[in-house]
Design an enzyme around this catalytic site. Structure first.
Site, mmCIF file in Angstrom:
data_model
loop_
_atom_site.group_PDB
_atom_site.id
_atom_site.type_symbol
_atom_site.label_atom_id
_atom_site.label_comp_id
_atom_site.label_asym_id
_atom_site.label_seq_id
_atom_site.Cartn_x
_atom_site.Cartn_y
_atom_site.Cartn_z
ATOM 1 N N ARG A 28 -12.657 -9.085 7.612
ATOM 2 C CA ARG A 28 -11.842 -10.183 7.065
ATOM 3 C C ARG A 28 -11.506 -11.196 8.167
ATOM 4 O O ARG A 28 -11.622 -12.409 7.975
ATOM 5 C CB ARG A 28 -10.552 -9.606 6.456
ATOM 6 C CG ARG A 28 -10.830 -8.907 5.141
ATOM 7 C CD ARG A 28 -9.584 -8.309 4.509
ATOM 8 N NE ARG A 28 -9.897 -7.860 3.160
ATOM 9 C CZ ARG A 28 -9.273 -6.877 2.523
ATOM 10 N NH1 ARG A 28 -8.291 -6.203 3.116
ATOM 11 N NH2 ARG A 28 -9.626 -6.551 1.302
ATOM 12 N N HIS A 69 -3.578 0.504 8.635
ATOM 13 C CA HIS A 69 -4.089 -0.415 7.628
ATOM 14 C C HIS A 69 -2.914 -0.911 6.815
ATOM 15 O O HIS A 69 -2.594 -0.387 5.767
ATOM 16 C CB HIS A 69 -5.085 0.332 6.737
ATOM 17 C CG HIS A 69 -5.761 -0.554 5.736
ATOM 18 N ND1 HIS A 69 -6.346 -1.743 6.051
ATOM 19 C CD2 HIS A 69 -5.958 -0.402 4.404
ATOM 20 C CE1 HIS A 69 -6.874 -2.281 4.971
ATOM 21 N NE2 HIS A 69 -6.640 -1.492 3.960
ATOM 22 N N ASP A 122 -10.776 -4.685 7.923
ATOM 23 C CA ASP A 122 -9.829 -5.657 8.486
ATOM 24 C C ASP A 122 -10.540 -6.577 9.484
ATOM 25 O O ASP A 122 -10.291 -7.787 9.527
ATOM 26 C CB ASP A 122 -8.654 -4.926 9.157
ATOM 27 C CG ASP A 122 -7.830 -4.131 8.149
ATOM 28 O OD1 ASP A 122 -7.779 -4.538 6.969
ATOM 29 O OD2 ASP A 122 -7.252 -3.091 8.533
ATOM 30 N N ARG A 125 0.843 -1.208 0.000
ATOM 31 C CA ARG A 125 0.000 0.000 0.000
ATOM 32 C C ARG A 125 0.879 1.259 0.000
ATOM 33 O O ARG A 125 0.526 2.274 -0.568
ATOM 34 C CB ARG A 125 -0.914 0.000 1.224
ATOM 35 C CG ARG A 125 -1.959 -1.107 1.202
ATOM 36 C CD ARG A 125 -2.822 -1.065 2.455
ATOM 37 N NE ARG A 125 -3.826 -2.119 2.465
ATOM 38 C CZ ARG A 125 -3.644 -3.332 2.975
ATOM 39 N NH1 ARG A 125 -2.491 -3.663 3.514
ATOM 40 N NH2 ARG A 125 -4.626 -4.212 2.953
HETATM 41 N N1 LIG Z 1 -8.963 1.575 3.013
HETATM 42 C C1 LIG Z 1 -9.164 0.377 2.541
HETATM 43 O O1 LIG Z 1 -9.365 -0.558 3.280
HETATM 44 C C2 LIG Z 1 -9.178 0.168 1.047
HETATM 45 C C3 LIG Z 1 -9.761 -0.982 0.506
HETATM 46 C C4 LIG Z 1 -9.800 -1.115 -0.891
HETATM 47 C C5 LIG Z 1 -9.232 -0.142 -1.716
HETATM 48 N N2 LIG Z 1 -8.640 0.942 -1.133
HETATM 49 C C6 LIG Z 1 -8.046 1.993 -1.950
HETATM 50 O O2 LIG Z 1 -9.070 2.726 -2.591
HETATM 51 C C7 LIG Z 1 -8.561 3.340 -3.777
HETATM 52 C C8 LIG Z 1 -9.496 3.068 -4.961
HETATM 53 O O3 LIG Z 1 -9.520 1.691 -5.267
HETATM 54 P P1 LIG Z 1 -10.370 1.166 -6.518
HETATM 55 O O4 LIG Z 1 -10.257 -0.316 -6.509
HETATM 56 O O5 LIG Z 1 -11.714 1.797 -6.540
HETATM 57 O O6 LIG Z 1 -9.494 1.760 -7.728
HETATM 58 P P2 LIG Z 1 -10.006 2.098 -9.220
HETATM 59 O O7 LIG Z 1 -8.795 2.273 -10.055
HETATM 60 O O8 LIG Z 1 -11.049 1.119 -9.638
HETATM 61 O O9 LIG Z 1 -10.728 3.516 -9.039
HETATM 62 C C9 LIG Z 1 -10.058 4.692 -8.705
HETATM 63 C C10 LIG Z 1 -10.746 5.836 -9.436
HETATM 64 O O10 LIG Z 1 -10.169 7.066 -9.003
HETATM 65 C C11 LIG Z 1 -10.218 7.924 -10.130
HETATM 66 N N3 LIG Z 1 -9.336 9.084 -9.920
HETATM 67 C C12 LIG Z 1 -7.994 9.183 -10.082
HETATM 68 N N4 LIG Z 1 -7.572 10.417 -9.800
HETATM 69 C C13 LIG Z 1 -8.665 11.134 -9.458
HETATM 70 C C14 LIG Z 1 -8.883 12.489 -9.046
HETATM 71 N N5 LIG Z 1 -7.868 13.348 -8.939
HETATM 72 N N6 LIG Z 1 -10.138 12.872 -8.777
HETATM 73 C C15 LIG Z 1 -11.178 12.008 -8.888
HETATM 74 N N7 LIG Z 1 -11.036 10.726 -9.255
HETATM 75 C C16 LIG Z 1 -9.802 10.292 -9.540
HETATM 76 C C17 LIG Z 1 -9.819 7.038 -11.285
HETATM 77 O O11 LIG Z 1 -10.158 7.605 -12.531
HETATM 78 C C18 LIG Z 1 -10.601 5.770 -10.964
HETATM 79 O O12 LIG Z 1 -11.870 5.763 -11.578
HETATM 80 C C19 LIG Z 1 -7.151 2.769 -3.946
HETATM 81 O O13 LIG Z 1 -6.190 3.685 -3.450
HETATM 82 C C20 LIG Z 1 -7.170 1.524 -3.095
HETATM 83 O O14 LIG Z 1 -5.877 1.143 -2.651
HETATM 84 C C21 LIG Z 1 -8.616 1.110 0.206
#
Ligand SMILES: NC(=O)c1ccc[n+]([C@@H]2O[C@H](COP(=O)([O-])OP(=O)(O)OC[C@H]3O[C@@H](n4cnc5c(N)ncnc54)[C@H](O)[C@@H]3O)[C@@H](O)[C@H]2O)c1
Length: 312
Positions: A151, A175, A148, A88
């Site tokens: 899971r 995380h 978490d 991450r």
């Molecule tokens: N906290 C957690 O437990 C957890 C769990 C799952 C995913 N995540 C995180 O969430 C984030 C998103 O994951 P995802 O699977 O949806 O990814 P994804 O690639 O499917 O979606 C991300 C989206 O963000 C958009 N984006 C990029 N820059 C942008 C901006 N400046 N303004 C607006 N939109 C923008 C992209 O175009 C894309 O559509 C990742 O960083 C991932 O690591 C966190």
């Protein structure tokens, strides 16, 4: 007046959040993304599920923040997800820029909103959103512990052959690989886990929980988990919008709690209409505190990298 939630990032996690918020009729939803057409298209598609699914809220998409004005909650999912082999933390500076920009814009149009951060590396992105928005600490919260813990409960349910609903548990810390599942406080309807499973099995499940995100990244190859992350974020949204005051493990900004200052760490909080309404300080055993110290140390390191590289 109906509530309004903005979901920034219309990717896998963001669109899944929008679907769940609509399905529960929690609020009207505005999806925002930088890619032209994607939030509009997904918004329309989601709206057209309403007549079939039986929900009736407005779901729209935009590439700017004007339509998000006066949102009650803003969920930030914009940013890159992990690919196989990435941690991450590898996402740090790319996602810092994205979260900084998203927070600036969203906070300008909704100065009274509560921010829920999902983008990784989670605890450092919470710090970014908190620093940029200048919101009070009760209004910036990170989603990690609910996922978490879900899971951990899932793996325990599989191992014990009991309903996941009967398993009470708490995962604290950052995380990442240093998260702290509190085995001592895990129970199956009040029966201590330590009376139900030998130590080796518990240790293996704790490790699988720590690697829970990576396990899914390895399967998917092109991205990371999104159904459970969205479910977890929406449980937080619901607790806030309905003022349910659920006690959930969330990343909260600590000012002395657990001995930490000026950083986000996953701890149990009460989530209600004011956001974080209380931070619970659980009495930790020395080994648990040592693990939490390690986890907080990892979060602090990421923040200092941002401070150095971004010159803030
Ligand atoms: N906290 C957690 O437990 C957890 C769990 C799952 C995913 N995540 C995180 O969430 C984030 C998103 O994951 P995802 O699977 O949806 O990814 P994804 O690639 O499917 O979606 C991300 C989206 O963000 C958009 N984006 C990029 N820059 C942008 C901006 N400046 N303004 C607006 N939109 C923008 C992209 O175009 C894309 O559509 C990742 O960083 C991932 O690591 C966190």
């Amino acid at each position: 007046m109906r509530k309004k939630v903005t979901v920034v990032g219309a990717g896998n996690v963001g669109a899944s959040c929008a679907l769940k918020i609509a399905g529960k009729e929690l609020a009207d939803v505005v999806l925002v993304d930088v890619v032209e057409g994607v939030p509009q298209g997904k918004g329309l598609d989601l709206a057209q599920s309403g007549p079939v699914e039986g929900y009736d809220v407005k779901i729209t998409g935009a590439n700017d923040y004007e339509p998000t004005a006066n949102s009650d909650v803003i969920v930030i999912t914009a940013g890159f997800p992990r690919k196989p082999g990435m941690s991450r933390d590898d996402l740090l500076m790319a996602n810092y820029e994205i979260v900084r920009n998203a927070t600036e814009q969203a906070a300008k149009f909704s100065p009274n909103a509560i921010l829920i951060v999902v983008t990784n590396p989670l605890d450092a992105m919470c710090w970014t959103a908190f620093t940029v928005s200048k919101f009070s600490r009760n209004r910036v919260i990170g989603m990690a512990g609910v996922l978490d813990t879900a899971r951990y409960r899932t793996f325990l349910g599989m191992e014990l052959g009991v309903s996941v609903e009967s398993i009470q548990a708490l995962v604290l810390g950052g995380h990442g690989d240093t998260m702290v599942p509190l085995v001592r406080l895990t129970s199956v309807s009040g029966i201590p886990l330590t009376e139900l499973l030998p130590k080796e099995r518990i240790d293996a499940i704790v490790q699988r929980t720590r690697d829970g995100g990576a396990e899914i990244v390895k399967y998917l190859k092109t991205g990371s988990a999104y159904y459970a992350p969205a479910a977890a974020a929406v449980e937080m949204v619901e607790s806030i919008l309905k003022d349910k005051k659920k006690v959930l493990p969330c990343a909260a900004y600590l000012e002395g709690e657990y001995g930490y200052n000026g950083l986000f760490v996953g701890v149990p909080v009460k989530l209600g209409a004011q956001g974080v309404e209380k931070i619970y300080e659980v009495q930790l055993a020395p080994d648990e505190k040592a693990m939490l110290d390690k986890s907080a140390g990892a979060v602090r390191e990421l923040i200092s990298v941002i401070q150095q590289k971004a010159g803030i």
